[in-house]
Design a protein around this motif. Structure first.
Motif, PDB file in Angstrom:
ATOM      1  N   UNK A  49      11.172  -8.107 -11.973  1.00 26.04           N
ATOM      2  CA  UNK A  49      11.471  -9.245 -12.635  1.00 26.04           C
ATOM      3  C   UNK A  49      11.832  -9.076 -14.197  1.00 26.04           C
ATOM      4  N   UNK A  50      11.843  -7.282 -13.984  1.00 19.30           N
ATOM      5  CA  UNK A  50      13.059  -7.402 -15.179  1.00 19.30           C
ATOM      6  C   UNK A  50      13.936  -7.208 -16.449  1.00 19.30           C
ATOM      7  N   UNK A  51      14.145  -7.201 -16.250  1.00 16.81           N
ATOM      8  CA  UNK A  51      15.717  -7.425 -17.140  1.00 16.81           C
ATOM      9  C   UNK A  51      16.453  -6.831 -18.630  1.00 16.81           C
ATOM     10  N   UNK A  52      17.544  -6.324 -18.999  1.00 15.26           N
ATOM     11  CA  UNK A  52      18.049  -5.948 -20.457  1.00 15.26           C
ATOM     12  C   UNK A  52      19.212  -6.232 -20.829  1.00 15.26           C
ATOM     13  N   UNK A  53      18.494  -6.750 -21.667  1.00 15.97           N
ATOM     14  CA  UNK A  53      20.342  -7.655 -22.953  1.00 15.97           C
ATOM     15  C   UNK A  53      20.428  -5.896 -23.623  1.00 15.97           C
ATOM     16  N   UNK A  67      12.417 -10.835 -19.710  1.00 16.51           N
ATOM     17  CA  UNK A  67      12.381 -11.263 -17.768  1.00 16.51           C
ATOM     18  C   UNK A  67      12.295 -13.346 -18.275  1.00 16.51           C
ATOM     19  N   UNK A  68      12.459 -13.906 -16.887  1.00 18.00           N
ATOM     20  CA  UNK A  68      12.825 -15.022 -17.241  1.00 18.00           C
ATOM     21  C   UNK A  68      11.206 -15.933 -17.198  1.00 18.00           C
ATOM     22  N   UNK A  69      10.899 -16.425 -17.855  1.00 24.38           N
ATOM     23  CA  UNK A  69       9.995 -17.581 -17.822  1.00 24.38           C
ATOM     24  C   UNK A  69      10.285 -19.060 -16.591  1.00 24.38           C
ATOM     25  N   UNK A  70      10.027 -19.445 -15.541  1.00 19.57           N
ATOM     26  CA  UNK A  70      10.988 -20.357 -15.134  1.00 19.57           C
ATOM     27  C   UNK A  70       9.686 -21.672 -14.178  1.00 19.57           C
ATOM     28  N   UNK A  71       8.978 -21.290 -15.553  1.00 19.41           N
ATOM     29  CA  UNK A  71       7.192 -21.631 -15.024  1.00 19.41           C
ATOM     30  C   UNK A  71       8.317 -23.675 -14.928  1.00 19.41           C
ATOM     31  N   UNK A  72       8.839 -24.393 -15.961  1.00 24.41           N
ATOM     32  CA  UNK A  72       9.036 -25.430 -15.551  1.00 24.41           C
ATOM     33  C   UNK A  72      10.085 -25.760 -14.796  1.00 24.41           C
ATOM     34  N   UNK A  95       8.979   2.716 -19.903  1.00 21.62           N
ATOM     35  CA  UNK A  95       9.891   1.380 -20.625  1.00 21.62           C
ATOM     36  C   UNK A  95       9.647  -0.018 -19.547  1.00 21.62           C
ATOM     37  N   UNK A  96       9.800   0.341 -18.596  1.00 22.06           N
ATOM     38  CA  UNK A  96       9.514  -0.820 -17.353  1.00 22.06           C
ATOM     39  C   UNK A  96       8.470  -1.149 -17.493  1.00 22.06           C
ATOM     40  N   UNK A  97       7.556  -0.084 -17.147  1.00 21.34           N
ATOM     41  CA  UNK A  97       6.236  -1.044 -16.222  1.00 21.34           C
ATOM     42  C   UNK A  97       5.369  -1.258 -18.333  1.00 21.34           C
ATOM     43  N   UNK A 103       4.638  -8.756 -19.685  1.00 19.55           N
ATOM     44  CA  UNK A 103       5.099 -10.002 -18.932  1.00 19.55           C
ATOM     45  C   UNK A 103       4.254 -10.496 -18.391  1.00 19.55           C
ATOM     46  N   UNK A 104       3.388  -9.614 -17.309  1.00 16.16           N
ATOM     47  CA  UNK A 104       1.884 -10.273 -17.576  1.00 16.16           C
ATOM     48  C   UNK A 104       1.044 -10.852 -18.133  1.00 16.16           C
ATOM     49  N   UNK A 105       0.219 -10.366 -19.063  1.00 13.38           N
ATOM     50  CA  UNK A 105      -0.096 -10.937 -20.646  1.00 13.38           C
ATOM     51  C   UNK A 105       0.573 -12.178 -20.990  1.00 13.38           C
ATOM     52  N   UNK A 106       1.390 -12.228 -21.551  1.00 16.64           N
ATOM     53  CA  UNK A 106       2.293 -13.441 -21.468  1.00 16.64           C
ATOM     54  C   UNK A 106       2.442 -14.560 -20.619  1.00 16.64           C
ATOM     55  N   UNK A 107       1.981 -14.440 -19.252  1.00 15.44           N
ATOM     56  CA  UNK A 107       1.448 -15.408 -18.097  1.00 15.44           C
ATOM     57  C   UNK A 107       0.382 -15.687 -18.515  1.00 15.44           C
TER      58      UNK A 107
END
Length: 110
Positions: A49-53, A67-72, A95-97, A103-107
Motif C-alpha cells: 500500500x506504500x507509494x512515494x512522492x 498511502x491512499x485513504x480510500x475509506x470513503x 523506511x517502508x516498514x 499507515x496502520x496507526x492512521x487507520x
C-alpha cells in the motif's frame, strides 16, 4: 483537474520544515503537480500500500512516503507519512516498514 488531496502526517510536515525554502518549494510543487498529472517520476507505487512522492533537486533525491485513504470509496486523499533524503537506488526496507506502521496507526486512530 486535481486527482487527490494530500494530508501530511506530523513526521512528513517536520521533514519538510527541516529543509531549506527552495528545496521545500520544489517538493511541494512536485506534489501539487503529481496530484494533477499521472507521472511515475513524481509519484509511484513502491510495495503493498506504500507509494512515494519523488523529487530530485540539487543532486539529491527527496522522497515522501505515502498511502491512499480510500475509506470513503473515492481515491481522493493521499496521506504522506514521512520523508527521507535517499542515498541509494533502493528504498531502505526500514523506511517502508515505518511507512506501513504509520499507515496502520492512521487507520487505527481514524
Amino acid at each position: 483537474m486535481k486527482k487527490f488531496d494530500v494530508l501530511f502526517l506530523e513526521e512528513a510536515f517536520t521533514f519538510l520544515q527541516s529543509l531549506d525554502d527552495k528545496t521545500r518549494e520544489k517538493i511541494i510543487y512536485n506534489i501539487d503537480k503529481a496530484s494533477v498529472v499521472n507521472d511515475p517520476k513524481l509519484f509511484k507505487k513502491l510495495k503493498g500500500e506504500i507509494w512515494e512522492f519523488r523529487t530530485n533537486f540539487n543532486k539529491k533525491q527527496y522522497r515522501l512516503l505515502a498511502f491512499w485513504d480510500k475509506e470513503d470509496k473515492q481515491e481522493t486523499l493521499v496521506v504522506a507519512t514521512h520523508g527521507i533524503v535517499k542515498k541509494t537506488q533502493k528504498m531502505p526496507e526500514k523506511e517502508m516498514d515505518k511507512a506501513e506502521q504509520l499507515r496502520q496507526q492512521y487507520f487505527d486512530e481514524k
